[in-house]
Motif scaffolding. Sequence first.
Motif, PDB file in Angstrom:
ATOM      1  N   ARG A 163      -5.509 -10.178   6.610  1.00  0.00           N
ATOM      2  CA  ARG A 163      -5.903 -11.757   6.754  1.00  0.00           C
ATOM      3  C   ARG A 163      -5.650 -12.117   5.232  1.00  0.00           C
ATOM      4  N   GLN A 165      -3.248 -11.172   3.427  1.00  0.00           N
ATOM      5  CA  GLN A 165      -1.801 -11.801   3.299  1.00  0.00           C
ATOM      6  C   GLN A 165      -1.511 -13.106   3.845  1.00  0.00           C
ATOM      7  N   LEU A 166      -2.411 -13.279   5.259  1.00  0.00           N
ATOM      8  CA  LEU A 166      -2.032 -14.503   6.000  1.00  0.00           C
ATOM      9  C   LEU A 166      -2.237 -15.721   5.088  1.00  0.00           C
ATOM     10  N   VAL A 167      -3.650 -15.577   4.498  1.00  0.00           N
ATOM     11  CA  VAL A 167      -4.224 -16.659   3.773  1.00  0.00           C
ATOM     12  C   VAL A 167      -3.074 -17.098   2.429  1.00  0.00           C
TER      13      VAL A 167
END
Lengths: 280, 245
Positions: A163, A165-167
């Motif tokens: 998450r 990394q996603l942000v």
Amino acid sequence: MRSGSRSAGGVIGRCVLLLSVGVLCVLPYVVLVWLSCGSGWEWPRLVPLRLDGVAWQRAFSGSNGRAAWQGAGLSLAVAVCSTVWGLLISRCWSESGSGRFRVLLYLPLLTSPAIAAGCLFDLMARIQLAGSWLGVFLVQSVYGTSFAAVLFAGVREPSSWRREQLVRTLGGGDVAVWRHVVLPDVRGLLPLCLFQTALLSWLDYGLTTVVGGGRVQTLTMRLFSQIREGGVSQAAASSLLLTVPALVALLLLRWRDEGAVMTTGGPGLTGGLRRELERM
Amino acid sequence: MSGVSGAGACVLRVRGLSIQLGGRPILRDVNLTLAEAETLVVLGSSGCGKSTLLKCLAGLLRPAAGTVAVSGSVAGPISLYLDQEPLLFEHLNVFENAAFALRLRRTAEAEVRREVGQLLELTGLESEVRKSVWQLSGGQKQRLAFVRALLARPRLLLMDEPFASLDAQTRLKMQAIFRSLAEQHQMTTVFVTHDVREALTLGTVFGRLVGGGYRDYGCRAEFIADPETGVREELDLWDGIRWAD
């Protein structure tokens, strides 16, 4: 008929057991309340000469009251600093993935605080931390931070990193990562960590005695002084006063969890634990 | 041959890509190109390196050799990786999850409402906007993750068997939604799967991973005709079942 009598017997046995446990848990508090409300209690009388609130009046005033407020302030400071430092350190630990770092974090928890403080007393006296509130705060914070770091590090899941990394992929920076990943992950544990680290300081005697050198007076220190002086009623009142923050915090945590269940239908911290116990 | 069927600009160019994990070679000398608005479906059996390839394209893994180039100007991220785990934010409701990338870009509120509302309606989530994420079903979560990805406007969307954990009916719905939205928004996508029917449904260009290498196909007919893909076999099998009924 036999199974009916066995189940009735089982119910009665369970009731007796629960009642015994309840009485054993509640009895010390009942005795403390009784002790704190009496004065002129001479040996070997079972009841005091008079029931009054003198011990309670003294508990909230004078040196006792001052020690209680100072201890509360110290506990709050230790709780906040330990929680914040523990959270930051747990992130460093998670990012490094180092086993040696983990050992360092556990080190304070492996030693008795009072013994460690005794060994370090000479050094602390040389750097003028012994006998001061700052010295007590720093040493208590070491243990609080260690506890908090271990607690928060246990919350990290593989999906937390994904998450994050996603942000970052979606354009978020450090603030977004903390706001949307780190803090939501630990949100349920924050009040618990604050509570536990505050209790660690509030109830501490060994560390405060050694490092404080008698100059740092908290309610726990006053309690032991009262016991040594034979002030039974006063000590009983101080003991009950010591339990008040813990009781209030537990009630607040419980209300918060029940509120979470009612508004969202999801489990709170205690609700989730309750579900797991029921499943067992 | 290259994985370019349309006339759009080239978005993805991979040259001589080799990937190793723990010193063990996984993929060797992969070459592919992908044009804008195309969906490259990469077929392969379990463990052949599909996810590894995708993660490398996403920049999550460093290759042992070769280059990956994604070209073109972007408003959003260069590439976005999606797999079976939706990775939704549980502290945000459905609307805020969908709007996440737009909020990070400080998009005007009116535009956020319009774009998010449009996509949530297209994906059948318009009635769930105020719900918490944990109240959604698996299929709804995947749809929401897909909406969020679309609104992020990545140059390249990398999808790693995102529908594999869904039941058959929900998977078909998701495939239809993906196809429709990918066409509508001209998404450039690399989609890996081991499901032949899904590959045929979603792909516009095709490739296959086998024995650590990559083979691409000029067109759908070539992909179907290759006996090693197993496509013809599976189509014949379903035809046989249908005629038997």
